[in-house]
Design an enzyme around this catalytic site. Structure first.
Site, PDB file in Angstrom:
ATOM      1  N   MET A  55       0.843  -1.196   0.000  1.00 34.43           N
ATOM      2  CA  MET A  55       0.000   0.000   0.000  1.00 34.43           C
ATOM      3  C   MET A  55       0.878   1.246   0.000  1.00 34.43           C
ATOM      4  O   MET A  55       1.736   1.400   0.862  1.00 34.43           O
ATOM      5  CB  MET A  55      -0.895   0.016   1.244  1.00 34.43           C
ATOM      6  CG  MET A  55      -1.936  -1.072   1.271  1.00 34.43           C
ATOM      7  SD  MET A  55      -2.811  -1.096   2.852  1.00 34.43           S
ATOM      8  CE  MET A  55      -1.591  -1.868   3.882  1.00 34.43           C
ATOM      9  N   ILE A  97       2.076  -5.391   8.191  1.00 33.18           N
ATOM     10  CA  ILE A  97       3.494  -5.058   8.340  1.00 33.18           C
ATOM     11  C   ILE A  97       3.689  -3.552   8.221  1.00 33.18           C
ATOM     12  O   ILE A  97       3.252  -2.938   7.245  1.00 33.18           O
ATOM     13  CB  ILE A  97       4.335  -5.782   7.271  1.00 33.18           C
ATOM     14  CG1 ILE A  97       4.127  -7.298   7.373  1.00 33.18           C
ATOM     15  CG2 ILE A  97       5.813  -5.438   7.419  1.00 33.18           C
ATOM     16  CD1 ILE A  97       4.698  -8.056   6.197  1.00 33.18           C
ATOM     17  N   GLY A 101       1.600   4.088   4.858  1.00 34.64           N
ATOM     18  CA  GLY A 101       2.423   3.248   3.994  1.00 34.64           C
ATOM     19  C   GLY A 101       2.784   1.918   4.623  1.00 34.64           C
ATOM     20  O   GLY A 101       3.345   1.888   5.704  1.00 34.64           O
ATOM     21  N   SER A 102       2.473   0.801   3.971  1.00 35.98           N
ATOM     22  CA  SER A 102       2.641  -0.480   4.623  1.00 35.98           C
ATOM     23  C   SER A 102       2.381  -1.632   3.661  1.00 35.98           C
ATOM     24  O   SER A 102       2.255  -1.444   2.458  1.00 35.98           O
ATOM     25  CB  SER A 102       1.688  -0.568   5.819  1.00 35.98           C
ATOM     26  OG  SER A 102       0.426  -0.047   5.457  1.00 35.98           O
ATOM     27  N   ARG A 103       2.244  -2.839   4.226  1.00 35.58           N
ATOM     28  CA  ARG A 103       2.082  -4.041   3.425  1.00 35.58           C
ATOM     29  C   ARG A 103       1.313  -5.080   4.235  1.00 35.58           C
ATOM     30  O   ARG A 103       1.391  -5.131   5.468  1.00 35.58           O
ATOM     31  CB  ARG A 103       3.475  -4.554   3.061  1.00 35.58           C
ATOM     32  CG  ARG A 103       3.568  -5.951   2.539  1.00 35.58           C
ATOM     33  CD  ARG A 103       5.019  -6.257   2.211  1.00 35.58           C
ATOM     34  NE  ARG A 103       5.326  -7.661   2.329  1.00 35.58           N
ATOM     35  CZ  ARG A 103       6.532  -8.166   2.159  1.00 35.58           C
ATOM     36  NH1 ARG A 103       7.537  -7.383   1.858  1.00 35.58           N
ATOM     37  NH2 ARG A 103       6.742  -9.460   2.284  1.00 35.58           N
TER      38      ARG A 103
END
Length: 222
Positions: free
Chosen positions: A97, A155, A185-187
């Protein structure tokens, strides 16, 4: 509609923007400088509002499908060794993301929460190979009627400094419902059974609670 996790930040931002506008009008006589400050403040407000938006999603629930838990881009599809919970091989699908994506995490499937654990850690960029094992993260396992146990991992990235996870062991959750939030911002990684069929491709953009990530073949197709 905005996510509840953004209410405090949005309120503080509004107050700061109002203060900047009023103070610039009162104390700055240089028109171009005043204009830059006010426009910059407005742009910052728009970015904050966009980040915490929470669009309503009408999910078509299905035990046969795993839906994307977040909006973003598919960056990993591979068979891996999952060492925290399964301690065995699984199919991994990872979704990255960017700061402009919707950051709500939604349940990829309906079922019962069997495992939910927070891990403190580093803040490597979200696409780093070691991010899933070294970054701040949460691991959640849902027991589903069709796929059995599936795991998803929120994450943190280089900018994400807080992961919000609503899943608690024993909860009966519904596909598409709000499961948490990752800020800035991440995953999210999904770990699925080896006999599941992945229905997305690398670099494909997916929509949370809408895009089908994987299906399970019927017994006579296996």
């Amino acid at each position: 509609m905005f996510h509840k996790e953004g209410q405090k930040i949005i309120t503080i931002t509004f107050i700061l923007i109002i203060a900047i506008v009023l103070l610039s009008e009162q104390f700055i006589n240089i028109n171009w400088l005043k204009w830059i400050l006010q426009v910059g403040a407005l742009v910052f407000l728009i970015l904050i509002l966009q980040f915490f938006r929470n669009p309503t999603r009408k999910t078509i629930k299905s035990f046969n499908d795993i839906l994307a838990p977040v909006d973003g881009k598919v960056v990993v599809i591979e068979e891996v060794e999952e060492t925290e919970y399964f301690k065995g091989k699984r199919k991994q699908v990872s979704i990255f993301m960017s700061p402009i994506n919707v950051h709500v995490t939604r349940y990829a499937a309906s079922g019962v929460i069997k495992y939910s654990k927070y891990h403190p850690g580093k803040y490597l960029v979200a696409w780093h190979p070691k991010a899933s094992t070294e970054n701040e993260r949460t691991t959640v396992v849902i027991n589903t009627p069709k796929f059995g146990d599936i795991l998803y991992r929120q994450i943190a990235g280089a900018l994400a400094k807080r992961i919000v996870n609503y899943a608690e062991v024993g909860d009966n959750v519904q596909q598409g419902d709000d499961a948490g939030f990752i800020k800035f911002g991440s995953r999210v990684d999904l770990y699925l059974p080896l006999d599941s069929t992945i229905t997305v491709k690398l670099n494909q953009k997916v929509v949370g609670a809408k895009t089908c990530i994987a299906t399970m073949p019927s017994s006579n197709e296996r």
